[in-house]
Every structure is written in C-alpha cells, then in structure tokens.
Design an enzyme around this catalytic site. Sequence first.
Site, mmCIF file in Angstrom:
data_model
loop_
_atom_site.group_PDB
_atom_site.id
_atom_site.type_symbol
_atom_site.label_atom_id
_atom_site.label_comp_id
_atom_site.label_asym_id
_atom_site.label_seq_id
_atom_site.Cartn_x
_atom_site.Cartn_y
_atom_site.Cartn_z
ATOM 1 N N SER A 552 2.487 -3.321 0.221
ATOM 2 C CA SER A 552 1.971 -1.962 0.320
ATOM 3 C C SER A 552 2.576 -1.114 -0.797
ATOM 4 O O SER A 552 2.387 -1.412 -1.973
ATOM 5 C CB SER A 552 2.244 -1.401 1.711
ATOM 6 N N ASP A 634 -8.147 -5.372 4.957
ATOM 7 C CA ASP A 634 -7.243 -4.278 4.612
ATOM 8 C C ASP A 634 -8.078 -3.164 4.011
ATOM 9 O O ASP A 634 -8.529 -3.260 2.871
ATOM 10 C CB ASP A 634 -6.197 -4.760 3.603
ATOM 11 N N HIS A 666 -3.941 -5.468 6.661
ATOM 12 C CA HIS A 666 -2.798 -5.061 5.844
ATOM 13 C C HIS A 666 -1.600 -5.952 6.152
ATOM 14 O O HIS A 666 -0.641 -5.982 5.392
ATOM 15 C CB HIS A 666 -2.476 -3.594 6.159
#
Length: 690
Positions: A552, A634, A666
């Site tokens: 991320s 995601d 994600h």
Amino acid sequence: MSAFLMAGMTFTGLAQERFTAETMWKLGRLSDVQLAPQGGSIIYGVTWYDAATNKGNRDIYKLDPNAESPRRLTEFAGSEFNAVWRPDGKKIGFLSAESGSVQLWEMGPHGESKEQITNIEGGISGFLYSPDMQYIAYAKDVKIEQDVHDRYPDLPLADALIYDDLMYRHWDSWHDYAYSHIFIAPYNNGKPGEGKDIMPGEPWDSPMTPFGGMEQIAWSPDGKALAYTCKKLKGRDYAVSTNSDIYLYDLASETTENLSESNPGYDQDPAFSPDGTRLVWRSMATPGFEADKDRIMMVEFNPKALEKLKKDLKPKAGQAVSIKSRVYTDLSEGFDQSSSQFSFSADGKYLYFISGIHATYQVYKMELASKKITRLTSGDHDIQSYAIDGNDLIITKMRHDLPTEVFRVRPDGSEEQLTFTNRQILKNVKLGKSEKRWITTTDGKKMLVWVILPPGFDPDKKYPALLYCQGGPQSAVSQFFSYRWNFQMMAANDYVVVAPNRRGLPTFGQEWNDQISGDYGGQNMKDYLTAIDSVAAEPWVDENRLGAVGASYGGFSVYWLAGNHNKRFKTFISHCGIFNFESMYLETEEMFFVNFDYKGAFYDNPRPKSYDFSPHNFVGNWDTPMLVVHGGYDFRIPYTQGMQAFNANQLQGIPSRFLFFPNETHFVLKPQNSILWQREFFNWLDTYLK
C-alpha cells in the site's frame, strides 16, 4: 514453569522448528471477547484454517473462572460469529448460516439448547439486544435502487452494471444497489417480532462500509433510543467527504436527531453512560482527513428539556428534529493521542478507552469530573480490546512474538494469561527477538525503530537486512502479529528486519502523524533511509545485502526508493503500491483520501507539489530487481498501478516479476494464496540477497 513461559519459550532437547507460512496458517485467530454481565466468564471466537481445503471455520468458546481450559460451545459445519451475552446472562446470541443464510441463534450459557430465532429474508449482518431485552436491533441489506434487470426485465441474462454517480465500487466490491439498514424488532422471551426499518428509503449504510460493525451502534440504557453511525451522503458527495455523524433514533416518536451535525469530519462508535445522560464517540475535526486525531467527544442530555421540546415540536413519524438543548465537550482536549473503544465505569464516574503511545496500544482511564487521564497498562504490546471485570481488566493483546490471547490485568498492573490457543503449535518453534531503538533523524528528532533479529541470532555472523515500509499511510508500526507481513516469518528466514515508525505514523503525537500529507517524498523518506543506514552500520548486518519491502503506502515507498536509493538496496518487493499519482487520482474510490493527501487534483492550477513525488517520475533511475504483487479486487489501489510498475521494469530490462492474484483484494486472505505469496516473497529475496 508457568504456562505463560511455556507459550513463548523453546526447550533444550526439543527439536527447534522454523516459523513457516504453513505453521502460521495452523494458528487459531482469537477475537471478539465478551465478558458475562455478572463478570467472570468470557466467550470468544477462534477461527481455524485448513490450508488443504483453502477454508476457515470459526467456533465460539467459553472460559469460566478457575477452569483449567476453555470449552468449545459450537460445532456447526460453518462459522459462528458475533457472539454476545444476552443482558440477563441466561442466553448467548450468535450469528450462523447453518440454515442457509446468516440468522440469529441463541443457546444456553454452556452451549446447550441451540435454536435459530430469526428467519429474515436475505439474512442479517449483526445484532444487539436492548438492555431491557424488549427489543433487538439488527442490520441487513435493503435494495433501494434499480439494477439492470429491474430496468430491462426482458433481458434476464444480461450481467451489466449501470451507474450514474461516484462510489460505484468501494474497497473490494462493485455497488449492488443495496444499503445496510438498521431494523428494530420487539423481543419477547426469545421470540423476535417483525423488524422495523429505522432508515426507510435512505440510500446510505449503517454500519458504514467497508469495515464498520456493530460497534457503530449503541442502545440507550433504558432501551428507548438507539444511537448509530452513518454517513448520509451519496455518490460524489460521499466520495469527497469523511463527514459521518452520530444519529439518535427515539423509538416512541420514531424521530431521528443528528447529534454531531456541527462537525465536518468523521464521527463514529457511540457509547452511553450507565444513566443515559451522556454519550461519547470518537470524532475527527478535519474534513476529508481519515487519519486525524480521534477525539473523545461527549454530549450531555437534559432529559426533561428533551421531552418538553419534543412535546412542543410534535414531530411526525420519521421527521428529523434538531434539538439544541445539549452540552458538548471535547474530553481529549490537550491529550495528544487518538482514543477509541469507550466504556464507562458502572458508576459513570470514569471513562475507559484504548490509545496508542510510542507504537504500542494501552488502556487508559479518565476521571470525568477532573478530566484526569491515567494509563492503566504498560509494556511492548498491542491491546486490541478490553472489558471491565470488577477491579480487573480482561484484555486481548498481541506482540511480535505472540498471536492474540486473553489476559487478566489487576489494579497493580500484574497480568495473568487466561488463554493459550496456540501453545501446542508454537511450543517447539524458535522465534526471533524484537528490539526497540530510538534513532536520530536528519532533522534531529527521535524515531522508534523495531529491529527483529533471526532466531538463534549470532552477532559474529553477517545477515541480510530488510527495510519494512509501513502502509496506511498513517498506521503505526506497533507490536502487531500480522498474518502476511509477519516479522517472525522474515526473521525465521535469516533476515534482520528494520521496521521504522517514520514520519506520518500515529502514537507519537499529531504533529508527527500529520507531517506526511502533501509530502510523500519528503521527510518520511529520509526517515526510512536513516533507519536502514543506522542498522546497516552494525557489524552483524551485511550492507551489501539490503532489501526494501512494503504494501500500500509501503508499496509506494518501495517504488519511490527504487528511483532514489543511491544503490543502497539490492532488491525490492512492492505489494499493491501506488506507482503513478495522476492515474491513481482518477482510479481510486474514496476521493477524499487523494484530495487531502495529494492536496488536490493533478489538473488543478496551480498543480499540487505532491505530484512531483510520484514514483513514475523517477523510473529512469530504476536499475534494481523488483517483485510486484497486486490483487484483482483491489479498488483502493487498482492493479493497473502494479502493471505500470512491472511494465516499466520489463521495458528497461530490469529483472522483475509480476505476481497477480485475480480474486484477492488489497490483502491476500485465502490460505493457499497466502502460502504461495510467502514462498514467492522469500524465493525472490533469497535470489538477490543470499
């Protein structure tokens, strides 16, 4: 030797095992501890996974005082969850899909007499008993808008989605034209009546998506009102705003009041005082900022003034009323920490909560009359939940070397471990040591860095080291026990792990936390390099075998470092990272995030400086092998970001690999995909660092 020591030690004469991905997926994952109304006994859930079948199953357990071991209460074919004690302590309610859809079940306190008590079409996602046991509140999805089959009933095989506004997809799913609503049903001796939707026709969710649960809803002590969290915005307005609010629904008048309408930021998770005259919730003051300080906001009610005002207004059913006879107080003014999970003492004189300090999470107590705050726990750990049991606390906590377990904390601070869910699995596993360091940054500040050493660490050897780049972007590198970015797993593969709490992370004051917004390539990147340079100077680290890994925001960090690391690193791994700020701005779903952290759109005039930090601007400097990982579902950071990074490597002839999970989000949540992820992760690192 105590059972607590047995849980974390290895013994001479026993075979020492390495901590592996397969071992990790054998661990039971404990959560949702609920203390009995009379105290003493607790119930909780444990999820066990079977990697061979790629499935998990959650059961409910009970631990009584002085019992030698917990008792498993449920053994359905599927999972049981959301277990809570009925207010009288005579029953335990829980959710199960045993009958084909998720419904409310009840059982006796020893697991006896299990009975399904609801049969609600479409199932429910959560429930709460009212304190007087006259009602049950539950959440279920309600379809409000037309899908393609409603519009074109003659095309039953059409599978298109049609949208006219933003928020058409969120986190990991496309919008399905339905919204989570709260229903209230009468409850009589285990028999619920018909539920009433308290949000009829409203196109918004409570609990809020994607991660909100029943902690966002609270009954008043007398069972006459329900407080709930909702972001009553839609489409573009929803996408650019964090303005959720606390609403109070009055059962008798069927009216709803917005208690936090003056605050433009997040308001969530209400909790009533025992006498019902006060309500607290966590509140963020800054609009559009999802990582602002979580304040402790309190409203005090004047019941007599409220009743008089309602009588004078004579609102119609469903009509929203604005009642000004309220006193609001920010209880956390001057307290430079975020707070959550509020609970009042039985006499209403104290407020308990969890707050983070120096990359740990602890329980605090506030005396409401003086606003004096006292820290009740200490140690390098993350306390995830707590309950007040007389003078003691029942807590769940984790550490880098301990998956979540339940402990009792006494007033003197001493602890007793109550559950040993994974003792047998870990008893022969040799774990690494986690050390705390305070390192001086380039601007003269002190930064906490965790250094995790391999099991059997030998200071006369030289080890490769990994710089761990945290996601969030505002999420502390605390004492978490992760089931993906697991520091013990990295250490078990003979890597020294360097995990800095760089600028932009909470638990070190709001100034430290806020520095990162609009400055993604600034001081926090210097903090990363300071951390790895400091530890790489140790004689037991091979400075020629350094890697950087992260997901991320951590994945973005890896991409940025790839173009700015000055030959420090020999390889990189980026999972679901942001590669191109311009395309990311128009691909993500919660626009408030990029608007706040990038300080606007790339087409604004003047163009925000933050776009200068986009990793794609530095691709010409890339020359280091890289593994890129992304999930197909995601929608926060779409997989096209990973494709761009991989393609940039390939076109420049840089050794690289794209690991793509079409059905992951994600996160990588399926057991075999996770094991595959770990194997690829370490195969890649070993290729370039060993």
